[in-house]
Structure formats: structure tokens, C-alpha cells
Design a protein around this motif. Sequence first.
Motif, mmCIF file in Angstrom:
data_model
loop_
_atom_site.group_PDB
_atom_site.id
_atom_site.type_symbol
_atom_site.label_atom_id
_atom_site.label_comp_id
_atom_site.label_asym_id
_atom_site.label_seq_id
_atom_site.Cartn_x
_atom_site.Cartn_y
_atom_site.Cartn_z
ATOM 1 N N ILE A 167 -2.985 82.840 0.200
ATOM 2 C CA ILE A 167 -1.566 83.063 -0.115
ATOM 3 C C ILE A 167 -0.687 82.618 1.050
ATOM 4 C CG2 ILE A 167 0.171 84.842 -0.549
ATOM 5 C CD1 ILE A 167 -2.095 86.382 -2.062
ATOM 6 N N PHE A 168 -1.080 82.978 2.265
ATOM 7 C CA PHE A 168 -0.292 82.607 3.445
ATOM 8 C C PHE A 168 -0.280 81.090 3.642
ATOM 9 C CE2 PHE A 168 -1.377 86.975 5.469
ATOM 10 C CZ PHE A 168 -0.486 87.593 4.609
ATOM 11 N N ARG A 169 -1.426 80.439 3.407
ATOM 12 C CA ARG A 169 -1.468 78.975 3.539
ATOM 13 C C ARG A 169 -0.532 78.310 2.527
ATOM 14 N NH1 ARG A 169 -7.079 79.731 4.217
ATOM 15 N NH2 ARG A 169 -7.465 79.151 2.044
ATOM 16 N N SER A 170 -0.394 78.928 1.358
ATOM 17 C CA SER A 170 0.422 78.354 0.293
ATOM 18 C C SER A 170 1.916 78.566 0.521
ATOM 19 C CB SER A 170 0.035 78.963 -1.060
ATOM 20 O OG SER A 170 -1.322 78.722 -1.342
ATOM 21 N N LEU A 171 2.301 79.695 1.126
ATOM 22 C CA LEU A 171 3.702 80.080 1.185
ATOM 23 C C LEU A 171 4.342 79.986 2.570
ATOM 24 C CD1 LEU A 171 3.627 83.239 -1.138
ATOM 25 C CD2 LEU A 171 4.293 80.906 -1.730
ATOM 26 N N ILE A 172 3.537 79.961 3.615
ATOM 27 C CA ILE A 172 4.082 79.994 4.974
ATOM 28 C C ILE A 172 3.866 78.646 5.656
ATOM 29 C CG2 ILE A 172 3.918 81.118 7.234
ATOM 30 C CD1 ILE A 172 2.939 83.640 5.782
#
Length: 215
Positions: free
Chosen positions: A88-93
Amino acid sequence: MSRDRPSIHLSKGLEIGYKRPLARFETSVTLQNGTHFLLGRNGRGKTTLLRTIAGSLKPVGGKVDSTGFTQYLPEDIRFDAEMNAAWIFRSLIAKPRRETAMALAKKIELDVRKPFGRLSTGNRRKVTLIAAEFSTRPGQGNILLLDEPFSGLDAFSRQAFEEHWAATDDNVLRLVSCHPDYDSMRISSAILIDGASIRHLQGEKTWDELKNLLN
């Protein structure tokens, strides 16, 4: 780097609700960078006000003007049950900020490898809060509309987020809907929904003082 200041202007006569008014601003209110708490009893319109500011709900009357990149974080946001926090973090941040985001995740004991669907309520909240906080744009003003962000969080994690807020409040305006969980909590700016009236109180007060103003 330019760090434009965010702002929200809520006009006198702004009415929130669903076709019929639920609550109304008796005077105009302008909020700028920093943390502002949105307080009111259940069902009085806290989520309705956040949605109105975010633009997902039209005002019944009056006007909202805002300046800044705006994110609305509802209480019940969810991700695919099989995704883990790291994905999720790789996708959004953005990549330059991921290392700091992962460091905060480690500090608050979030298992970033565990599927989202298997996380507790508090740990799911950690994921969504980190994703929102590190999706702000460093070179401009930001507005974060947070609906019950501390739901399910332990005191240590809550303190970690509050420390992050204090370090980033020069270009971020946070409007935080919450039920303070201890009477001595100090609040310097509060939007109070008191019955059908909405008002802004400034000057440091404790939750014990503020809760007695709510009907």
C-alpha cells in the motif's frame, strides 16, 4: 521551496445536512495551518461537516472555500484484504518519503508484511493514517480532514502521530474529528457542533472544559 499556507473559510450561514439543515455557522470561520479539533456529540454532524468541506457533499446553504491539496480520511476506509501495508505504501507514497513512512510504521509496531484483512482495527488505522500523512505535498499547502483518526489506537501510537503533526504543521491544516479520551487533553482550536449551531473556539482549553459546552 515554496510552502504556501493552507486555509479553510466557512461562511456565516453555512448550513450542513442532507437536503435539510442539520447545523449552521452563526459567524464565519477561517482555519489556517495547524491542528483543529472537531467536537460534538454523536449524530450532530461531524462527518457531515468533513464531507462538506471535502466537496463530496453539497452545503444546504452558504459556502466553503479552501486553499490547499485536500485529503479526506473517513473512519471506515479499507484496502484489499490481501494487500499488506508495504505494498500500500509503495503504491500511494512517493519514493523519497517511503523510508520515513516505514520508520514510523516500525516505531508504532505496525507489521507491514501482514495482509490488511488480518490486521486489527487499530493497525488498519495506522496504515490509513500513514498513507494519508505521507501523501501530503511538501511544496504546497495541504488540508487533512481526519474522521476519528485515533479509533482503536493505543496511547503510544497516538503520541507518535501527534509528534509528527507538530513537526509538519507549517504547511498542513488538520481538522480532526474525535472523542478525546482523557479530560486533561489540551485543545487550542476547536470547532464545536452545539445542537444546531456550529462555532469556533480559540485559546487553550481542556477537554473537561469543552465537553460541558456541548448539547
